[in-house]
Structure formats: C-alpha cells, structure tokens
Design an enzyme around this catalytic site. Structure first.
Site, PDB file in Angstrom:
ATOM      1  N   ARG A   1       0.845  -1.193   0.000  1.00  0.00           N
ATOM      2  CA  ARG A   1       0.000   0.000   0.000  1.00  0.00           C
ATOM      3  C   ARG A   1       0.886   1.251   0.000  1.00  0.00           C
ATOM      4  O   ARG A   1       1.896   1.311   0.723  1.00  0.00           O
ATOM      5  CB  ARG A   1      -0.898   0.043   1.248  1.00  0.00           C
ATOM      6  CG  ARG A   1      -2.113  -0.838   1.153  1.00  0.00           C
ATOM      7  CD  ARG A   1      -3.142  -0.336   0.137  1.00  0.00           C
ATOM      8  NE  ARG A   1      -4.329  -1.168   0.040  1.00  0.00           N
ATOM      9  CZ  ARG A   1      -4.490  -2.184  -0.821  1.00  0.00           C
ATOM     10  NH1 ARG A   1      -3.531  -2.495  -1.667  1.00  0.00           N
ATOM     11  NH2 ARG A   1      -5.619  -2.868  -0.845  1.00  0.00           N
TER      12      ARG A   1
ATOM     13  N   GLU B   1      -3.986   7.319  -4.790  1.00  0.00           N
ATOM     14  CA  GLU B   1      -4.247   6.818  -6.150  1.00  0.00           C
ATOM     15  C   GLU B   1      -5.540   7.410  -6.707  1.00  0.00           C
ATOM     16  O   GLU B   1      -6.488   7.591  -5.947  1.00  0.00           O
ATOM     17  CB  GLU B   1      -4.348   5.286  -6.121  1.00  0.00           C
ATOM     18  CG  GLU B   1      -3.028   4.656  -5.708  1.00  0.00           C
ATOM     19  CD  GLU B   1      -3.109   3.149  -5.503  1.00  0.00           C
ATOM     20  OE1 GLU B   1      -4.179   2.564  -5.734  1.00  0.00           O
ATOM     21  OE2 GLU B   1      -2.095   2.577  -5.097  1.00  0.00           O
TER      22      GLU B   1
ATOM     23  N   HIS C   1      -1.094   0.276 -10.060  1.00  0.00           N
ATOM     24  CA  HIS C   1      -1.754  -0.685  -9.161  1.00  0.00           C
ATOM     25  C   HIS C   1      -2.323  -1.887  -9.948  1.00  0.00           C
ATOM     26  O   HIS C   1      -3.539  -2.096  -9.983  1.00  0.00           O
ATOM     27  CB  HIS C   1      -2.867   0.002  -8.362  1.00  0.00           C
ATOM     28  CG  HIS C   1      -3.250  -0.747  -7.119  1.00  0.00           C
ATOM     29  ND1 HIS C   1      -3.675  -0.116  -5.972  1.00  0.00           N
ATOM     30  CD2 HIS C   1      -3.287  -2.072  -6.832  1.00  0.00           C
ATOM     31  CE1 HIS C   1      -3.961  -1.031  -5.048  1.00  0.00           C
ATOM     32  NE2 HIS C   1      -3.730  -2.226  -5.558  1.00  0.00           N
TER      33      HIS C   1
END
Ligand code: NAP
Ligand code: 8YV
Length: 324
Positions: free
Chosen positions: A235, A264, A282
């Site tokens: 993360r 993000e 991601h």
C-alpha cells in the site's frame, strides 16, 4: 421466518468487476450506487439493505445508516478502505479476498523488481523509438539482481510467495514482521530499519494500517543505502513518498519500483520526474483470471453468509461475528 435470498437487498457500491453484479443478480435483489454515501439512498432502501459488495470505501456513517446490514464483502485482500473495527462493534461481518490473488501479485512483484533493476521498459522504449538503429545498443544497466540480498517487509501470504520466487533466483532472504513466522528459515529482523540495514533490496508488502503508515521513511531509506532498490507492492500509505522521492533524487538509494501510491490515481510529480523510479498503476492482481477469482470470492462470501450463516474469508476484526 427469514427472508428468501431472492428478496434480500444487496448494495453494490462503486465500479466493481462485472462478474459481481451479474452473479449477485441471479440470487439477490441488487441495488447499485456510485459511492458509499448514505445520502444516495432513500430511507426506505436503507431499511432493506442486508449486504454490501464493494471495492470503494465503506465508512462508519454508511454502516450506521443501514439498520439491517449484516455483511460487507470487500473486493481485494487489503481492506483498508472498510472501517472493519466499526463494523465489528455493530456485529457486521466483513470479508476480503485472500489467497486467490497471492501468486499473481507475487509474479507482479518479481516483474516490477526485475524491470526496476534491469530497465526493461526503458530498453523497449529505446527499440520502439528507433534508437537501436540510430544510436546502437541500449546501455548496460548499472544495477543487477546478481548477488543481491532481499528483505521482505511483510512476510505474510504474498511476502512468502515473493520470497520463494526470489530464492529460486538465487537471492538471500530476510524479513521483518511484528512477529517472527514460526518454522520459517529466513533471517528475522525485529525492526524495519534493522532489516533495511542488512539488505540492499527492500520489498514492502504490508497492509495499509495505522501501524504501517509511512513506515518506510528517510531513516529506513538511508539504512538501505546507495545500492538500494525499494519495491512497494503493498500500500502507498506505508511509504513517506516525499522522503522516497528525495532519496531517489540524491542517490541515498539507487532505484524504486512502485505499484501503489498514497493518493491513487494521483502520483506525486516528484516521483514521475525521476528516471530511476519504475511506476505501475496498481496492477498487482490485474489479470482477468485473478480478478474473476476475487469477484467469485466476494459473491461466494455473500451467498455462504445468507444461505449457510457463515462467511468463507472473514477479516480478523470480525472473525467472531455470528449470523442472526
Ligand atoms: P497477510 O498474509 O495478512 O500478510 C501481511 C503481513 O504483514 C503479515 O506477515 C504481518 O505480520 C505483516 N505486518 C502487518 N502489520 C505489520 C507491521 N505494523 N509491521 C510489520 N509487519 C506487519 O496479507 P497478504 O495477503 O500477504 O497481503 C498483504 C497486503 O498486500 C494487503 O493487505 C494489500 O494491502 C497488499 N496487496 C496489494 C496488491 C496490489 O495489487 N498491489 C494486491 C494484493 C494485496 P505480523 O502480523 O506478524 O506483523
Ligand atoms: C486490488 C489489492 O486491485 O487485493 C488488494 O489488496 O490491492 C488489489 O488486488 C484492489 O483491492 C482493488 O483495486
């Protein structure tokens, strides 16, 4: 008498893998909303919702606004967007999607590491831009995996799958968790700074929690050192991104490969500007195969809860919550 499944209302929050609403609609009444905002639901509807399927944030206000809510089935193994502690106080079950994505994410981590060290994307750009013809061979990469010592921050399911792959590539392995993993032969370091100081390749794969927030900071990067490579597949919140950008710019560490970011899809300009940062949007679990398996587990958790009274993959905070 309990409601038949076909009469139960399940709320789908935000954009989700299409398999989820399609499979849910075969069993339940499905209502969709763009985000987890109670104001988007009428009072009548709020009184009916028994389950949620979501990838989007689910906060305490939404949980409190749904008096009949029993279960939140979250898409992804990381569930930092769901207030699971609050759900537990309301006796609401929370499930996630562990295991089915472990090997895919470990594959991505390896690809990201190799790309960061051996500059494969940049070498491909060189070819596509015609520079192989006009300027000759792409440069020899200053970095190599050969002789590297890997440190895994988060030796859980995915961390272990990454370690097994790195072992096959001939790297030595060490790790840091809060607790050593019983029976695991890799060197354990009780602190992250200690681990960073003992290795030259640090791979973070920890959940985004209060205890991991900005754990990879200037001190840790300093300990990793000038030959250091940092990879984050866990993360973005676990990294001090400003400190990382500074460390990459001034040579405190050599390179970084990042699949996850603190905000993000916004990636700090300071990272975008760096030639020694490899940045991915991601995509750790992002194959059709694995996302379908994750989607199925979201649906199967809801079906198992309502049909059998038990979840398949409860998160630890709500493992004790019972149906009915
Ligand atoms: P897991 O099996 O629960 O492993 C997490 C590991 O982190 C555990 O070994 C845990 O050990 C360690 N940990 C947790 N808090 C820590 C702390 N404060 N300090 C040190 N170590 C800590 O989870 P997983 O299935 O491997 O997944 C890990 C994470 O990867 C997920 O939570 C998610 O955020 C991320 N992820 C990202 C992608 C992607 O697409 N990039 C895909 C899947 C998952 P201790 O409890 O002993 O500390
Ligand atoms: C997902 C992830 O892509 O499982 C996780 O924790 O980060 C990824 O597999 C994410 O949850 C949804 O975008």
């Amino acid at each position: 008498m309990s409601e038949p499944l076909s009469e139960m209302t399940v709320l789908v929050v935000g954009e989700l893998n299409k398999r989820i609403p399609a499979r849910l609609a075969e069993r339940f009444r499905v209502v969709r909303v763009d985000r987890g905002d109670p104001a988007l639901l009428s009072e009548e509807l709020r009184a009916k919702v028994r389950g949620i399927a979501a990838m989007a944030p689910i906060d305490a206000a939404l949980i409190d606004s749904l008096p009949k809510l029993e279960i939140i089935a979250s898409f992804g193994v990381g569930y930092d967007g769901v207030n699971a502690r609050h759900a537990a106080t309301r006796k609401v079950m929370v499930t996630n999607t562990p295991d089915v994505l472990t090997e895919e994410v470990a594959d991505t981590a390896l690809g990201l590491l190799i790309n960061t060290v051996r500059e494969l994307s940049r070498a491909e750009d060189w070819l596509r831009q015609g520079r192989w013809i006009s300027e000759g061979h792409y440069r020899l990469t200053p970095l190599t995996l050969r002789g590297r010592k890997a440190g895994i921050f988060g030796m859980g399911r995915i961390g272990l799958a990454i370690a097994r792959r790195l072992e096959a590539l001939g790297l030595s392995i060490a790790y840091h968790n809060r607790n050593p993993v019983e029976g695991l032969g890799y060197a354990y370091h009780p602190t992250l700074k200690g681990l960073a100081g003992a290795v030259d390749t640090l791979i973070a794969v920890v959940p985004g929690t209060v205890s991991t927030a900005r754990a990879v900071n200037a001190e840790v990067l300093e300990a990793l050192g000038p030959a250091g490579v940092f990879v984050n597949i866990g993360r973005g919140s676990t990294v001090d991104e400003q400190a990382l950008a500074r460390a990459l710019a001034d040579g405190t560490i050599a390179a970084a490969g990042l699949d996850v970011f603190a905000d993000e899809p916004n990636v700090p300009q300071a990272l975008l500007d760096l030639p020694n940062a490899t940045l991915l949007p991601h995509v750790g679990s992002a194959s059709v195969h694995t996302r379908d398996a994750m989607a199925d587990l979201v649906v199967d958790n809801l079906v198992s809860w309502f049909a059998e009274g038990r979840p398949l993959t409860a998160v630890p905070e709500t493992a004790h919550v019972k149906a009915g």
